[in-house]
Structure formats: C-alpha cells, structure tokens
Design a protein around this motif. Structure first.
Motif, mmCIF file in Angstrom:
data_model
loop_
_atom_site.group_PDB
_atom_site.id
_atom_site.type_symbol
_atom_site.label_atom_id
_atom_site.label_comp_id
_atom_site.label_asym_id
_atom_site.label_seq_id
_atom_site.Cartn_x
_atom_site.Cartn_y
_atom_site.Cartn_z
ATOM 1 N N HIS A 1 -6.754 -4.293 -10.069
ATOM 2 C CA HIS A 1 -7.546 -4.030 -9.591
ATOM 3 C C HIS A 1 -6.848 -2.791 -10.208
ATOM 4 N N GLY A 2 -6.793 -2.831 -11.384
ATOM 5 C CA GLY A 2 -6.236 -1.865 -12.404
ATOM 6 C C GLY A 2 -5.659 -0.615 -12.222
ATOM 7 N N ILE A 3 -4.632 -0.732 -10.927
ATOM 8 C CA ILE A 3 -3.702 -0.139 -11.191
ATOM 9 C C ILE A 3 -2.388 -0.390 -11.970
ATOM 10 N N ILE A 4 -1.564 0.092 -12.863
ATOM 11 C CA ILE A 4 -0.546 0.243 -13.642
ATOM 12 C C ILE A 4 0.629 1.311 -13.448
ATOM 13 N N SER A 5 1.813 0.505 -13.927
ATOM 14 C CA SER A 5 3.066 0.874 -13.892
ATOM 15 C C SER A 5 3.552 1.274 -15.063
ATOM 16 N N ILE A 6 2.799 0.669 -16.101
ATOM 17 C CA ILE A 6 3.385 1.380 -17.690
ATOM 18 C C ILE A 6 2.906 2.686 -17.790
ATOM 19 N N CYS B 1 1.073 -0.984 0.309
ATOM 20 C CA CYS B 1 0.062 -0.270 -0.096
ATOM 21 C C CYS B 1 0.847 1.682 -0.238
ATOM 22 N N SER B 2 1.675 1.008 -1.148
ATOM 23 C CA SER B 2 2.692 2.103 -0.586
ATOM 24 C C SER B 2 2.741 2.106 -2.458
ATOM 25 N N GLY B 3 3.846 3.660 -1.695
ATOM 26 C CA GLY B 3 4.253 3.373 -3.945
ATOM 27 C C GLY B 3 4.614 5.297 -4.389
ATOM 28 N N THR B 4 4.277 5.229 -5.401
ATOM 29 C CA THR B 4 5.457 6.921 -6.102
ATOM 30 C C THR B 4 5.423 6.656 -7.410
ATOM 31 N N THR B 5 4.869 7.673 -7.435
ATOM 32 C CA THR B 5 4.098 8.352 -8.640
ATOM 33 C C THR B 5 6.172 8.633 -9.296
ATOM 34 N N ALA B 6 5.843 8.433 -10.778
ATOM 35 C CA ALA B 6 7.239 9.916 -11.962
ATOM 36 C C ALA B 6 6.382 9.948 -12.344
ATOM 37 N N VAL B 7 7.822 11.403 -13.410
ATOM 38 C CA VAL B 7 7.338 12.083 -14.567
ATOM 39 C C VAL B 7 9.288 12.175 -14.641
ATOM 40 N N ALA B 8 9.788 11.499 -15.850
ATOM 41 C CA ALA B 8 10.874 11.891 -16.329
ATOM 42 C C ALA B 8 10.995 12.231 -17.795
ATOM 43 N N GLY C 1 -8.094 3.257 -1.227
ATOM 44 C CA GLY C 1 -8.358 4.458 -1.431
ATOM 45 C C GLY C 1 -6.656 5.072 -1.838
ATOM 46 N N LEU C 2 -6.394 5.457 -2.783
ATOM 47 C CA LEU C 2 -5.362 5.642 -4.346
ATOM 48 C C LEU C 2 -6.141 6.196 -4.738
ATOM 49 N N ALA C 3 -5.591 7.737 -4.838
ATOM 50 C CA ALA C 3 -5.170 8.875 -5.527
ATOM 51 C C ALA C 3 -4.912 9.233 -7.091
ATOM 52 N N MET C 4 -4.322 8.191 -7.097
ATOM 53 C CA MET C 4 -3.601 7.847 -8.908
ATOM 54 C C MET C 4 -3.862 7.031 -8.957
ATOM 55 N N SER C 5 -4.041 6.884 -10.311
ATOM 56 C CA SER C 5 -4.194 5.608 -11.000
ATOM 57 C C SER C 5 -3.483 4.045 -11.889
ATOM 58 N N ARG C 6 -1.499 5.043 -12.059
ATOM 59 C CA ARG C 6 -0.599 4.730 -11.913
ATOM 60 C C ARG C 6 -0.018 5.203 -11.057
ATOM 61 N N ALA C 7 0.991 3.732 -10.750
ATOM 62 C CA ALA C 7 2.188 4.341 -9.639
ATOM 63 C C ALA C 7 3.232 2.794 -9.310
ATOM 64 N N PHE C 8 4.467 3.270 -9.438
ATOM 65 C CA PHE C 8 5.195 2.225 -9.075
ATOM 66 C C PHE C 8 4.608 1.848 -7.402
ATOM 67 N N GLY C 9 4.345 0.184 -7.735
ATOM 68 C CA GLY C 9 4.013 -0.069 -6.018
ATOM 69 C C GLY C 9 3.016 -0.395 -5.639
#
Length: 344
Positions: A255-260, A157-164, A240-248
C-alpha cells in the motif's frame, strides 16, 4: 579508488555489541589512530530506546567511513533497528565488491548522474558513485527481504528508518529511507552553515502521498494531531505509520510504503567540516542551524554527538513539557581536522 574486499568477510553481526550507538574500527592497531567523530543515543520517555547507530571507521578504505542511524518503531522496532544496523554495513560492502567484479558493459548505467555545484563549479559524481548507488539499491532490497524471512519475528507493523553515509576519499554517498536526516556543516565567511543532504520522507510529501494513494493506502492525520500525516490500510484505521519509507512494516508494503532509498552524492570540498546524522527525535525540537552550531562548538570530536543529544533532551523538556520525549540519536562525522574549523 580501491575497495578493501577483505573487510566484508570479517564483519560479524555480534561485532558491534548490544549498545544502541557504537563506534566500530576496522583497523588492526588503533593506537594513535585519529578519532573521526562520535555517536550517542539517549532513550526518550516512551519505553525502550528503539534507535540504533553505528560509526564504522576504516570502512572499505583505510580512511573510509560508514555511518548510519536507524529509528525503530512498532512493537519490535528496537529489534529491527539493531538487525539493520548490524547487517547493512557488511551487506552494502559485499554488494559493492560484487559489482566491482562485473564488467562495465554489464552495469546498469541508465540512471542519470546527479550533479551539484561546489564553489560555483558543477561537480559530476565519480564512476565509483554509480557503483555505490547500485550497491545501495541492491543492499536495501536484500535487507528488507532478509527481515521478511525471519518468521520467528513479527515485523508486519514494526520497522525502522535508515539514513546512511559512506565516505570514500572525497566522495560521500548518502542513502536515505524514512525521516531521519543528514546535514552537512560547511564553512562560510559568516561561520558554519547547515546544508541538508536528505529529504524527510513523510506521508505529507506530495510525491510520497501520491504513490501511497495509488497503491490504495490512505494518508490522513488524526484530529488530535492534525500536523502529523499518517499512512493507513485501505479499510482499517491502522497502523498509522508516520513515515513513507522504511524497512519492515510489511503490512503496508502493498500500500505504498517502500524500502527503496533515495541515494545522492556529495563531493567533499575543503570548506565541508562535518556531517550530522540524527533521528527525528532531534529534528522535532532543533533545526538544522541549531544542530550544526552545537556540533561545531563542542569541545572535541568525541563530545560532539552527546552535545547535540543533550541539547535535544533539554529542548524537549522546554518545548513539550507534557509530552513523551522521543529517543534521540546522533552521529557526528568530521571531514577535516578541527583546527581548520571556524565557529561563530
């Protein structure tokens, strides 16, 4: 466009230090080397600063650059954001160098090239972009797998966004995962204009919500915050994640959260002045035009990122005086010498 293959082998996870925002130079002699930007991070009022960032000068090519911001969330969000920051640049370059050794016939070229208009002319991404795109898709996939294999750390239940963003000569390759954002400042007759280069991948985006629901995830907002759509497990009111894509966030990966990542291309024109990458703590209180104006008005390249962060902190106090302030992290990467910039 050649790639410096030796760079990747010299990168180590501890090379960047433990600071949240770091400026790293892959250059033998830094005396007299022009500063191409700045990065700055400031903790909010929620506890540990979970943001991380890196501006890597001399990445791939002597005049190349890598910049990335990572917004951690959850109990171990501060750990995962630093792990990704420290590992992703070398992982991406390793993937790019490996692909460069593969013959053209073996490359996957089925993905259509994304064209864009620059000064009214249609610009098609270079062949190198297609290789960087493939490298990006592979590197993000491997990065997420490596995080999952760290049994001693719980990223369920922990992760991070990334914009590179990778800059190689006049090419920009933008990889986006989550709701941090990259915005370009480009010169017009009326001053510096903001051009958003990424999409904020939040559960409220129709295509993202459809994918999540097709995987039996639930998308809904809490009554006390109806403006924030979140992702929940099929039969539990968590996480209750407030984003739809993330690492972790491995609890939601089925259930739909992707790291692509979404990977796009931009050809740098003479009018393109600088890039701003920032976590959502900035964009929650400042719009694109405000951020670009602040960065353009900074005294110099080294002061630009801090100027945006300081303005964000002030805007939080002004707009949400009774709310906990989010972490704010910014990278400003300058594409031209500032003497050519026109700020209004």
């Amino acid at each position: 466009m050649g790639i410096c293959a030796s760079v990747a082998s010299e990168i180590h996870d501890d090379a960047y230090g433990q600071e949240n925002a770091v400026y790293y130079r892959e250059i033998g002699n830094t005396n007299g080397v022009q500063v191409i930007g700045s990065t700055y991070s400031h903790p909010g009022s929620k506890g540990l600063n979970q943001d991380s960032a890196i501006l890597f000068q001399g990445y791939g090519l002597e005049d190349g650059a890598f910049c990335g911001v990572f917004d951690g969330h959850g109990k171990n969000g501060h750990i995962v954001s630093k792990l990704v920051r420290n590992r992703l640049p070398s992982l991406l370059l390793n993937q790019r160098n490996a692909i460069a050794k593969i013959s053209k016939s073996a490359l996957n070229t089925s993905s259509p090239k994304q064209s864009e208009r620059v000064n009214g002319e249609l610009v098609v991404p270079s062949k190198n972009f297609m290789k960087w795109r493939e490298a990006g898709l592979s590197a993000f996939k491997v990065m997420d797998k490596e995080l999952k294999l760290l049994d001693e750390l719980d990223f369920s239940c922990s992760g991070t966004t990334a914009v590179a963003v990778v800059k190689q000569e006049e090419d920009l390759v933008i990889a986006n995962l989550g709701d941090s954002r990259a915005v370009l400042g480009t010169k017009t007759e009326n001053g510096i204009k903001a051009v958003q280069l990424t999409t904020d991948f939040k559960p409220g985006v129709p295509e993202e919500a459809e994918r999540i629901r097709n995987c039996n995830g639930r998308v809904l907002a809490l009554k006390e915050e109806p403006h924030i759509q979140r992702v929940w497990l099929p039969h539990e009111d968590s996480p209750g994640l407030a984003m739809s894509r993330a690492f972790g966030d491995f609890l939601l990966k089925n259930h739909g959260i992707i790291s692509i990542p979404d990977i796009s291309y931009h050809h740098i024109s003479p009018n393109d002045q600088f890039l701003v990458l920032a976590t959502d703590g900035v964009w929650d209180v400042l719009n694109n035009d405000q951020v670009i104006s602040i960065a353009a008005s900074a005294d110099n390249e080294e002061a630009a990122a801090k100027a945006v962060v300081d303005a964000s902190a002030a805007a939080w106090k002004r707009k949400f005086p009774n709310s906990k302030r989010d972490d704010c992290t910014v990278i400003c990467l300058f594409l031209q010498t500032r003497i050519n910039m026109i700020c209004t």
